[in-house]
Design a protein around this motif. Structure first.
Motif, PDB file in Angstrom:
ATOM      1  N   ASP A  68      31.280 -86.680  69.227  1.00 37.96           N
ATOM      2  CA  ASP A  68      31.481 -88.019  69.772  1.00 37.96           C
ATOM      3  C   ASP A  68      31.955 -88.982  68.690  1.00 37.96           C
ATOM      4  O   ASP A  68      32.818 -89.841  68.934  1.00 37.96           O
ATOM      5  N   GLU A 113      40.073 -92.274  68.431  1.00 36.21           N
ATOM      6  CA  GLU A 113      40.482 -93.330  69.374  1.00 36.21           C
ATOM      7  C   GLU A 113      40.734 -94.640  68.633  1.00 36.21           C
ATOM      8  O   GLU A 113      41.701 -95.350  68.904  1.00 36.21           O
ATOM      9  N   ALA A 151      35.544 -88.158  67.993  1.00 33.83           N
ATOM     10  CA  ALA A 151      36.412 -88.629  69.086  1.00 33.83           C
ATOM     11  C   ALA A 151      36.614 -90.138  69.005  1.00 33.83           C
ATOM     12  O   ALA A 151      37.731 -90.636  69.205  1.00 33.83           O
TER      13      ALA A 151
END
Length: 387
Positions: free
Chosen positions: A365, A372, A368
């Motif tokens: 997470d 982003e 990620a």
């Protein structure tokens, strides 16, 4: 040389005080002090004692930032923040956990509340409310002036605390470049400022701990002015960064020193206050290499032996600075503390997972979110940042 510096500082301080008094009296005579507001800053404490700082100011109606705010709107909001009208020498009454305390604002409108509740606070509750009320009439049209402050305490599930720098650690400010730092401060808002990649997910993981079910309190220490408090709070809300107390700095002139406190002294003193208050908690320290975080954190390690679990320093400086940081890292290691100079949040998170500070399953997470956040800024953001 030191003598003349002290003389100059004393003259500047006296001139600053007299000018503030003249402005205040003029506004008071012209009935231009209202509307008045109490601005409580998030406080902290333990089960037996709490601390909260705040300020009484003229309410200038600074609105919450929007995505489509213009550069002019951002500049105007920043001007209002720094052109604050403080209300000195007025009484504020605080109610907390059945206790009442009356405090008086100083010459710049600041007040501090320290209360020892007669009954211990709930060990499973992290955030507690404090009711504040202005007792003195400042403006003829003034109605009741109240505010609610919030204080965080470690809970029964707190394994450690986190102390983080702000500029160039969670928030991209280019603090080592005065021009870029000024541009970001004056022309951007909480929604157009950019976080460092993956920082929100990493901090949430640290707050939740190794089994994702704990509450580890987070504190933010910065040399930024208290005038930017609402902007920093809004920034963390927008970016999903866990909330915590901010320990900022008064940039005024005072007797004995031209600026209230130096960057080094301010940050060390605030960290010392946090760690002495949360005396049963070890801490993780997070900062950057751009200014003096490694030096300050090494001093913290020496002052509080066996209280520091790890130190993460984001590498934002030139290579010539890396050599001195590496020397500090060696000294920290000799004291039994891992201090890492990391290129990004993911590197820090991997080390934290290895120390069982965060849940390893959250690493994807964090990766990620980092990817982003690394996406190219929007055209509006590019215009604002000058890219």
């Amino acid at each position: 040389m030191a003598h003349w510096k002290n003389v100059f500082t004393r003259i500047a301080s006296n001139a600053d005080d007299k000018f503030d008094k003249l402005k205040f009296r003029l506004r008071q005579r012209l009935n231009q002090l209202g509307p008045v507001m109490i601005l409580p800053y998030r406080g902290f404490g333990n089960a037996n004692e709490i601390y909260l700082k705040g300020r009484v100011l003229k309410d200038k109606g600074i609105l919450t930032a929007e995505d489509n705010d213009t550069v002019w709107q951002n500049l105007l909001a920043t001007y209002k923040r720094f052109a604050s009208v403080e209300i000195p020498h007025v009484r504020v009454r605080a109610h907390f956990a059945g206790e009442t305390q009356e405090v008086v604002t100083d010459k710049e409108g600041y007040f501090e509340v320290r209360i020892k509740p007669k009954e211990a606070l709930p060990i499973a509750q992290a955030w507690h409310e404090m009711e504040l009320e202005l007792l003195d009439q400042v403006d003829p049209r003034q109605e009741v002036v109240k505010a609610t402050g919030f204080v965080v305490t470690p809970t029964i599930g707190s394994q450690f605390g986190i102390i983080s720098d702000v500029d160039d650690t969670i928030l991209q400010t280019n603090a080592t470049s005065l021009v870029k730092a000024a541009q970001l401060t004056f022309l951007n808002n909480a929604r157009t400022r950019l976080p460092f990649e993956g920082v929100a997910a990493f901090y949430r993981a640290l707050q939740s701990g190794p089994n994702s079910s704990l509450f580890n309190p987070i504190f933010y220490v910065s040399s930024s002015s208290w005038n930017l408090y609402d902007l920093l709070v809004d920034f963390c809300i927008v970016q999903g960064i866990p909330k915590g107390p901010f320990m900022l700095r008064d940039l005024g002139v005072d007797v004995g020193q031209f600026i209230k406190s130096s960057h080094h002294n301010h940050k060390f003193d605030q960290i010392k206050l946090i760690m002495e208050t949360c005396e049963n908690l070890p801490f993780v320290l997070i900062g950057d290499s751009g200014q003096h975080d490694p030096e300050i954190y090494l001093e913290v390690i020496k002052t509080f032996p066996k209280r520091i679990k790890a130190v993460y320093i984001r590498d934002v400086s030139q290579d010539i600075r890396d050599a001195s940081v590496q020397d500090i890292i060696i000294k920290a290691k000799e004291l039994g503390v891992d201090m890492l100079l990391v290129p990004d949040t993911v590197a820090a998170a991997k080390h934290a997972a290895g120390l069982q500070l965060i849940d390893p399953e959250i690493l994807p997470d964090i990766q990620a979110e980092k990817e982003e956040d690394e996406q190219a800024p929007s055209p509006v953001e590019q215009i604002i940042s000058g890219e």
